[in-house]
Design an enzyme around this catalytic site. Structure first.
Site, mmCIF file in Angstrom:
data_model
loop_
_atom_site.group_PDB
_atom_site.id
_atom_site.type_symbol
_atom_site.label_atom_id
_atom_site.label_comp_id
_atom_site.label_asym_id
_atom_site.label_seq_id
_atom_site.Cartn_x
_atom_site.Cartn_y
_atom_site.Cartn_z
ATOM 1 N N LYS A 26 -13.236 107.639 29.719
ATOM 2 C CA LYS A 26 -13.148 107.320 31.246
ATOM 3 C C LYS A 26 -12.212 108.480 31.639
ATOM 4 O O LYS A 26 -12.595 109.130 32.634
ATOM 5 C CB LYS A 26 -12.068 106.036 31.545
ATOM 6 C CG LYS A 26 -11.771 105.942 32.711
ATOM 7 C CD LYS A 26 -10.812 104.556 33.001
ATOM 8 C CE LYS A 26 -11.879 103.384 32.809
ATOM 9 N NZ LYS A 26 -11.292 102.059 33.096
ATOM 10 N N ARG A 96 -4.817 102.133 33.342
ATOM 11 C CA ARG A 96 -6.178 101.720 32.580
ATOM 12 C C ARG A 96 -6.392 102.223 31.020
ATOM 13 O O ARG A 96 -5.967 103.243 30.921
ATOM 14 C CB ARG A 96 -7.638 102.066 33.531
ATOM 15 C CG ARG A 96 -7.576 101.195 34.697
ATOM 16 C CD ARG A 96 -8.844 101.976 35.213
ATOM 17 N NE ARG A 96 -8.808 101.853 36.853
ATOM 18 C CZ ARG A 96 -9.660 100.872 37.379
ATOM 19 N NH1 ARG A 96 -10.342 100.193 36.600
ATOM 20 N NH2 ARG A 96 -9.238 100.644 38.676
ATOM 21 N N GLY A 105 -14.056 95.676 28.673
ATOM 22 C CA GLY A 105 -13.428 94.501 28.590
ATOM 23 C C GLY A 105 -12.499 94.113 27.560
ATOM 24 O O GLY A 105 -11.841 93.131 27.455
ATOM 25 N N MET A 107 -9.904 95.939 26.549
ATOM 26 C CA MET A 107 -8.425 96.571 26.446
ATOM 27 C C MET A 107 -8.014 96.252 27.909
ATOM 28 O O MET A 107 -8.616 95.771 28.751
ATOM 29 C CB MET A 107 -8.427 98.116 26.005
ATOM 30 C CG MET A 107 -8.588 98.038 24.569
ATOM 31 S SD MET A 107 -8.487 99.670 23.980
ATOM 32 C CE MET A 107 -9.557 100.614 25.089
ATOM 33 N N ARG A 340 -19.814 106.393 32.998
ATOM 34 C CA ARG A 340 -19.835 106.590 31.919
ATOM 35 C C ARG A 340 -21.494 106.300 31.472
ATOM 36 O O ARG A 340 -22.242 105.733 32.311
ATOM 37 C CB ARG A 340 -19.025 105.600 31.275
ATOM 38 C CG ARG A 340 -19.285 103.878 31.594
ATOM 39 C CD ARG A 340 -18.423 102.960 30.874
ATOM 40 N NE ARG A 340 -18.785 101.516 31.513
ATOM 41 C CZ ARG A 340 -17.765 100.776 31.262
ATOM 42 N NH1 ARG A 340 -16.710 100.787 30.240
ATOM 43 N NH2 ARG A 340 -18.068 99.325 31.762
ATOM 44 N N HIS A 458 -19.726 90.293 32.422
ATOM 45 C CA HIS A 458 -19.471 90.413 31.023
ATOM 46 C C HIS A 458 -20.691 89.836 30.023
ATOM 47 O O HIS A 458 -20.823 90.657 29.196
ATOM 48 C CB HIS A 458 -18.282 89.634 30.605
ATOM 49 C CG HIS A 458 -17.614 89.592 29.147
ATOM 50 N ND1 HIS A 458 -18.102 88.563 28.239
ATOM 51 C CD2 HIS A 458 -16.926 90.637 28.504
ATOM 52 C CE1 HIS A 458 -17.717 89.205 27.193
ATOM 53 N NE2 HIS A 458 -16.960 90.264 27.200
ATOM 54 N N SER A 775 -35.472 105.198 -8.825
ATOM 55 C CA SER A 775 -35.463 104.468 -7.541
ATOM 56 C C SER A 775 -33.850 103.865 -7.824
ATOM 57 O O SER A 775 -33.699 103.245 -8.685
ATOM 58 C CB SER A 775 -36.378 103.613 -7.476
ATOM 59 O OG SER A 775 -36.145 102.811 -6.216
ATOM 60 N N CYS A 842 -34.105 101.633 -3.081
ATOM 61 C CA CYS A 842 -34.829 100.113 -2.878
ATOM 62 C C CYS A 842 -33.957 99.187 -2.631
ATOM 63 O O CYS A 842 -34.536 97.944 -2.691
ATOM 64 C CB CYS A 842 -35.955 100.162 -3.687
ATOM 65 S SG CYS A 842 -35.405 99.707 -5.417
ATOM 66 N N TYR A 862 -37.623 109.464 -0.394
ATOM 67 C CA TYR A 862 -37.945 108.266 0.520
ATOM 68 C C TYR A 862 -36.909 107.300 0.481
ATOM 69 O O TYR A 862 -35.900 107.080 -0.453
ATOM 70 C CB TYR A 862 -39.157 107.602 0.296
ATOM 71 C CG TYR A 862 -39.270 107.069 -1.151
ATOM 72 C CD1 TYR A 862 -38.927 105.725 -1.301
ATOM 73 C CD2 TYR A 862 -39.573 107.696 -2.232
ATOM 74 C CE1 TYR A 862 -39.035 104.981 -2.648
ATOM 75 C CE2 TYR A 862 -39.595 107.136 -3.491
ATOM 76 C CZ TYR A 862 -39.315 105.803 -3.647
ATOM 77 O OH TYR A 862 -39.394 105.176 -4.883
#
Lengths: 887, 887
Positions: A26, A96, A105, A107, A340, A458, A775, A842, A862
């Site tokens: 912010k 704020r 929401g 804080m 934001r 919210h 693996s 895996c 992989y």
């Protein structure tokens, strides 16, 4: 410590958007907007360093903070031409929170700070609007009392309601100045009753108390839980923004709203938002009143609307991403209070990213990096089956606040949602409205339904962020206690409903859900993802690319995974096949066998059945590698436990129940996880692996002769010593060569080992000469490295996560510090011996984005994950490639 | 491959004593003796390289072997002036095994090789002794048939017995030349019946077959088992010694014997040995005839006796150690066939080593290095209580073949000994005589009793090597089948007897055994040991010395260990205290408690009791450090399992049985080893550790005020993350400071952690700033690194050891390659962070000499082991110091 406070105002700011870590999102964006010449009320930001110092220094302010705040306040007073607490024309400020990562929401905020018994008179006089002044003061007392001093909000609200009833009015706005003046007195009474102190009249005292309350709110339980759910870590704390107040509740020429530069639900490029006339900041977000669509503003105030449109376009172009903008109109003048990057659904994230590439706003790489892989799951969110809808009872229609459909049992509290979900029940959380305290329950629920609140309430914002379907602002339902009434019907806890977050519909009962069709943008994005992945080159890794395989045990799983883009099977567990109809009893016969001959006889019967399994999988995976892990679990998993079951099996097998019971008993182990399983079985009962190797290679030869390209990779589990691997390999090779000779054909194959014991990782370099691939079985590796039994960890892991002893469940995301260190060592040492060795993972971690990034960094070829995680893993893999290029 | 065959003879040899690895112990010493001018029959040694090549090359001889053997044989023929197979005057040779490490009786020998139907005639003529010649031939056929071709020996023996019966004679020597000539024919018939081939007449063919038989015997089951029991590893194989025959069975002017340069049983410096007149080599060792004492030789042949005395003195001085010498007298001429370092009992080893230092033969360091730490245990071997002896029934008296006393149940076969021992029974193995096949059973038995055989018989030699008490040659007993008769009484399997290996006595029943008094030599040796240990300095280790602590949970254990020389407690397990009378039920009350308050209430009751435990231990350990490990095992170990027990406990605790059963059930874990235990309990139920810390520090303060020097070291088990350690430490420190303030006193203390999880080892450097010390818990570390549950490993570990997949049980000797690598990493990384950190080990491995050597090399400050292992560990620690100086 350096500079602690950063000023913004009058068209220039000391900070900018790059300083998110220091000023919070912010604060950084307020500074950036100020520099861009966008109308932002002036103010100053107390850096996150202060929050960090506050907590590390026993909640003391760092040296110099007082002086810097005083100096900046003086500068603000000068810019505004007003003074805090001035009895003639007081400066009012908001205080704020704002961390580097948005936590909406979670804080605290205090508005209208600076009012006291004398200043309120000045404000009334100067504004010529005593009603406004007293309303501001009573709101301030309530907010300060609640946020700073912990006075429960309902004490104030009850008095407000009482007063409205007494005056016979419905809306706050209908109360008179005198009413509100009286209310101020009542509120001050509530304040001093609860705090045992009078309401503070010194604005500086008010300011410091509010600053501390914001700092404290960084570690409030709900904020801690939010960070835990969203895996937000490594932040210094919250910044504190002190900013001159502007008022949306000055009258009907004033208002306040929230808008998005694109539709956060679908991703469509259209202006989207809501506002409330004559209201103050939090009213829109809190969902107490249902606001008007932003398009209404064009009619009511075309000039402000035009300005807002122009500003949102500038902000989106500037930040190159969809913006979530808060604005206030005070007596016809537009102020931007916050911008934001807007939260969005998965489908919206994909659409926006692809659109922005097409618009030339961002690059393909930026698009790929921008999408949270977990959000991709939402594209596969089920939809209500159209056919099922036709015959269903539509109960109500609300706002389509977050897409996807869900069906389940109604619960009315967040606690119930968490408890029922822990019992594996699917629940829909039904609330009048949700509040930040509810996030645990929202996370546990399959879907959320609220009676009030708009698209930016919210419930809507959080549900979209979590990827939960949500229908908000469903005015037809009335929620009271643990009942929901709609159209004269009463629903209780446990009753079934279905919600459709795409349409806002709510249905009675549990409707059939189906898979959605994937968007064109999805396919475009994934083509970029794959291009990035497959072209990736790394130092020390011979083969190009970073691939995604799947864990699949059946032809069906293989087919599904291939449709999701899997490039092979990384783990085919053969034991699951033995549990199938017809096979289990033969396998049990093998277990009960008295000697090697009897075991072999049973295994001969299993051979053709197991071969058939492999034929099916090889066919589905035509052209792609298939890693098959030989039998892994301990034998006791295959035998019955109860006396009755044992008796039955004994009859089937033709053995005496006593004998079978004795056998079952002999298989019991104190710690089966560390017992007679994996290749230990393969060595003590070599017939089993012999049969499996024969089944694999015979199947491969058979499908190969039919023109199917087959690449079997035989994998031995739980290897811990070089001799085990040497013995197993030698025996397998002998069988393979025999089959080749007998069949007069051959296929390419690989032989490898799991690395799932710490010892295997430590001696990986010595195992390497014997294998074509490793693996990493990071499930078992995690169990051994931590000494945690996955089956028992529930006794202490929740406490460990709660007390932050563990930042994350190590079975969900790979512990890079401990387990990962062994993986890294093994990867490095094995590549030194054999640079062409193939490395993969895996365990469950193969589908976790952070773990995938780690796998890429240590040089794996992989990852392998469950079929439905394959798209997430592909995206995460591409992001890992991009991430490593940045370094 | 280099030279394969080494010649010795005529006063010079190609090899020498330093070439044990190449020539085997026997071959190297034959070469050395030849060079020393000692009368050794000439011959040649085939190097161990050949055996290694034989096994690695599918049992083929290496290239060049044939040529080298032929050339050396020609040289031998030249030196001897005889030719192999010469029908006039044949050369006869022996073919013997001999590895670098002596394995008496484990491998094969063939004597009299070179005889055939024609050569035997030449030998008869040349020797003028046809009876001798045919006896030699029939022995050769029997030995070749048995050793080379596997014809069971009893087939030959039965024929011999039959013949003796027929002739009405008792001794072999009474048979005539004609008798033996006929026996040769019978034996050849047995040979060809079993082998389907005629007895080979070509001496070269005989030679090569015998060489291969010796090579094969390297991997015979008994040899493999012997190496496994004695942890002999890393050898290339056996050498093969081909040597000209000399004959102890030439007549009554001939003989053969074995002697030791000092008494192998007590270590006394006196000539010691036995011989048999007119006998061939193996007769003495086999124990078939009971031989005469060497002192008899002085009377019968003073010149030969004088020569032998002179030679044994030269050999001992030369090799600087007690020698075990085989000799043969052929027609009055002395030949030495073998010398080797003699096996000895533990007490003898200590006495000899200390004596030799005093004699100036060796240095203190050599003395310390020479003694096998395991042998030291024998000094603590129990003795029969003198008082108990008085009223006991003495059954018989045999030779005091191996010291120490044992009582137990009689078994008659090695298999039974192993089986009964596996059932935790103490057994005495009773045999007519033992043979190499019996070593498994001898190892399993507490003591050995044989009816025949002398002080150098198989039973005596092996028992001394293993440290088992042994009474040999006990002529009063008769063993047949599974009964033993003595003095008219019959003893069956399972009956109790007691043997005294110091005196040779055998008693009926199970007599009381007591600890022996330690010799002066022991104390001298240990003073050298401690000097070496405590003066040791290492690079990177700040504190001088390498210390030995003990694992002790009670004041009694602490006292015993201190008497054995322990320098502190390395592991005091607090949980054992909870199992004691009176405490268990309070601890159970704590477990069943519904909340923290109720838990605290029970713990308050435990506090004074636990404090008392610590007071007792601190007093015993005055001046020495005491490491106390807080509660470690899972809670389910403290609650009853059966319904009846649960009901009883429920009544005691005043809770409902159903409630208690539910609680017990909730404590069940699938893998308790990896479950809710160690510091995980300390974190989830912080009250427990709070109480323990309070008990420790309060006890320490109390004894300190009484002038006792106390050094408590608080140790947390199962730590795996930095946060755990930080949390535990902070809480403990707070309690400690509170006690100091309350008591207005303070004591020095340390706080540390176990390293028993792989993760702790990996992050040791990060834990280091929080601790004063680490103690490696290598039991659990081994479980986690291998993924072996110690409680379940019996299902596959025996197979793994048998198949040589594991060289050793990793729970007995630390796996240096895998587990050790983590220990090394942790030691290294923690010392980098904090060079003064104290490192120790407290697993079972702390008492294992090889593991102790490892601990020294990685920089540990101490090892900790069970009280009775302390002397072994002290010696092993000194040896580790000396070993590392050599590098």
């Amino acid at each position: 410590m350096g500079k602690l406070v950063y000023f913004f105002g009058n068209g220039e700011a000391e900070g900018d958007a790059k300083q998110r870590d220091l000023l919070g999102g912010k604060g950084a964006n307020l500074a950036e907007m100020t520099n861009l010449g966008i109308p932002v009320p002036p103010g100053f930001t107390i850096a996150t360093d202060v929050c960090e110092a506050y907590y590390s220094n026993n909640k003391q302010h760092p040296a110099g903070l007082k002086e810097e705040v005083e100096a900046n306040l003086a500068r603000l007073e000068q810019v505004m031409g007003k003074k805090l607490g001035d009895p003639e024309d007081p400066l009012l400020v908001s205080v704020r929170s704002g961390a580097a990562v948005s936590m909406p929401g979670m804080m605290e905020t205090v508005l209208n700070l600076g009012l006291n018994d004398r200043a309120v008179e000045g404000l009334a006089k100067k504004s010529g609007n005593p009603r406004f002044a007293y309303d501001a003061y009573r709101r301030f007392i309530q907010m300060f009392g609640n946020v700073v001093m912990g006075v429960p909000a309902e004490h104030f609200e009850q008095e407000l309601e009482k007063l409205k009833k007494k005056r016979g009015v419905k809306e706050d706005t209908e109360l008179t100045a005198e009413d509100l003046k009286g209310l101020v007195k009542t509120f001050k009474g509530i304040y001093s009753k609860h705090t045992k102190k009078p309401f503070p009249q010194d604005p500086k005292e008010q300011l410091w108390a509010a600053i501390d309350a914001v700092l404290e709110s960084w570690n409030s339980p709900k904020a801690v839980k939010y960070r835990s759910i969203h895996s937000i870590r490594g932040l210094k704390g919250t910044a504190v923004n002190v900013q001159a107040m502007v008022f949306g509740n000055y009258g009907n020429d004033s208002g306040t709203g929230v808008c998005f530069s694109r539709d956060p639900s679908t991703g469509e490029n259209k202006f989207y938002g809501e506002y409330l006339i004559n209201a103050q900041g939090e009213d829109v977000v809190a969902g107490i009143r249902t606001p008007e669509k932003i398009s209404q503003l064009e009619k009511k105030n075309p000039e402000v609307y035009r300005q807002l449109l122009e500003i949102k376009n500038r902000l989106e172009s500037h930040f190159k991403d969809m913006q979530d903008i808060e604005f206030t109109i005070q007596q016809g003048k537009l102020y931007i209070l916050q911008t934001r990057t807007g939260k969005r659904t998965g489908p919206a994230a994909v659409k926006m990213a692809v659109d922005m590439v097409n618009e030339g706003l961002i690059t393909k790489e930026q698009a790929v990096k921008r999408i949270d892989p977990e959000q991709l799951n939402q594209l596969f969110h089920p939809q209500v089956d159209a056919k099922a809808k036709k015959s269903a009872t539509l109960l109500a229609k609300g706002l389509n606040a977050s897409p996807g459909a869900a069906s389940g049992q109604i619960v009315f509290t967040a606690e119930d949602a968490e408890a029922w979900a822990a019992d594996k029940k699917s629940v829909i959380l039904v609330r009048k409205e949700t509040s930040p305290e509810d996030i645990g329950g929202m996370h546990a629920a399959k879907g959320i339904l609220t009676a009030t609140g708009g698209m930016t309430s919210h419930a809507a914002v959080v549900a979209r962020g979590m990827g939960r379907p949500c229908v908000a602002g469903c005015k037809d339902i009335t929620v009271s206690g643990k009942t929901m009434r709609v159209k004269g019907k009463t629903f209780k806890e446990g009753d079934y409903i279905t919600i459709d977050g795409n349409t806002g519909e709510v249905f009675e009962g549990s409707l059939k859900l189906i898979q959605p069709k994937l968007s064109e943008e999805y396919h475009t994005l994934m083509s970029w993802v794959d291009e990035i992945r497959l072209e990736a080159t790394r130092e020390g890794v011979m083969e190009k690319g970073f691939r995604v395989r799947t864990n699949a045990d059946t032809p069906y799983d293989a087919k599904v995974a291939r449709e999701f883009g899997a490039e092979g099977i990384g783990l085919c567990r053969t034991e699951h096949m033995f549990f199938e109809e017809g096979k289990l009893v033969i396998f049990q016969e093998m277990i009960v066998a008295e000697d090697s001959e009897a075991r072999k006889k049973a295994l001969r019967k299993l051979l053709p059945l197991q071969k058939k399994d492999f034929v099916g999988i090889f066919k589905e995976m035509h052209g792609l590698p298939v890693t098959i892990r030989l039998l892994d679990p301990p034998l006791h998993e295959f035998v019955p436990k109860t006396k009755a079951e044992i008796r039955e099996l004994a009859q089937t097998l033709g053995v005496s129940p006593a004998r079978l019971e004795e056998k079952v008993h002999s298989l019991h182990e104190f710690n089966p996880m560390l017992g007679h399983r994996g290749c230990r079985l393969g060595i003590t009962y070599p017939e089993i692996y012999d049969m499996q190797v024969e089944a694999i290679i015979t199947a491969a030869c058979e499908v190969a002769t039919k023109g199917i390209q087959v690449i079997p990779e035989i994998m031995f589990p739980l290897v811990g010593t070089v001799k085990e691997m040497a013995l197993l390999k030698e025996r397998a090779e002998r069988i393979i060569q025999e089959i080749f000779q007998k069949k007069k054909t051959r296929v390419d194959y690989k032989i490898g080992s799991m690395i799932e014991l710490p010892r295997a990782a430590i001696i990986a370099n010595k195992l390497t000469p014997l294998v074509d691939f490793f693996s990493f079985g990071t499930n078992d590796l995690t169990q051994c490295v931590y000494g945690y039994s996955r089956d028992d960890v529930g006794t202490f892991l929740p406490v460990y996560l709660e007390q932050n002893i563990l930042e994350e469940d190590p079975f969900k995301s790979l512990d890079q510090e401990g387990v990962g260190e062994l993986v890294r060592m093994a990867a490095e040492s094995s590549k030194k011996v054999k640079p062409e060795i193939k490395l993969g993972i895996c365990g469950e971690h193969g589908g976790d984005p952070k773990s995938i990034d780690f796998c890429y960094r240590v040089g794996m070829n992989y990852v392998s994950c469950s079929p439905y995680r394959v798209p997430v893993a592909r995206l995460a893999a591409a992001q890992a490639v991009l991430q490593s290029k940045m370094k």
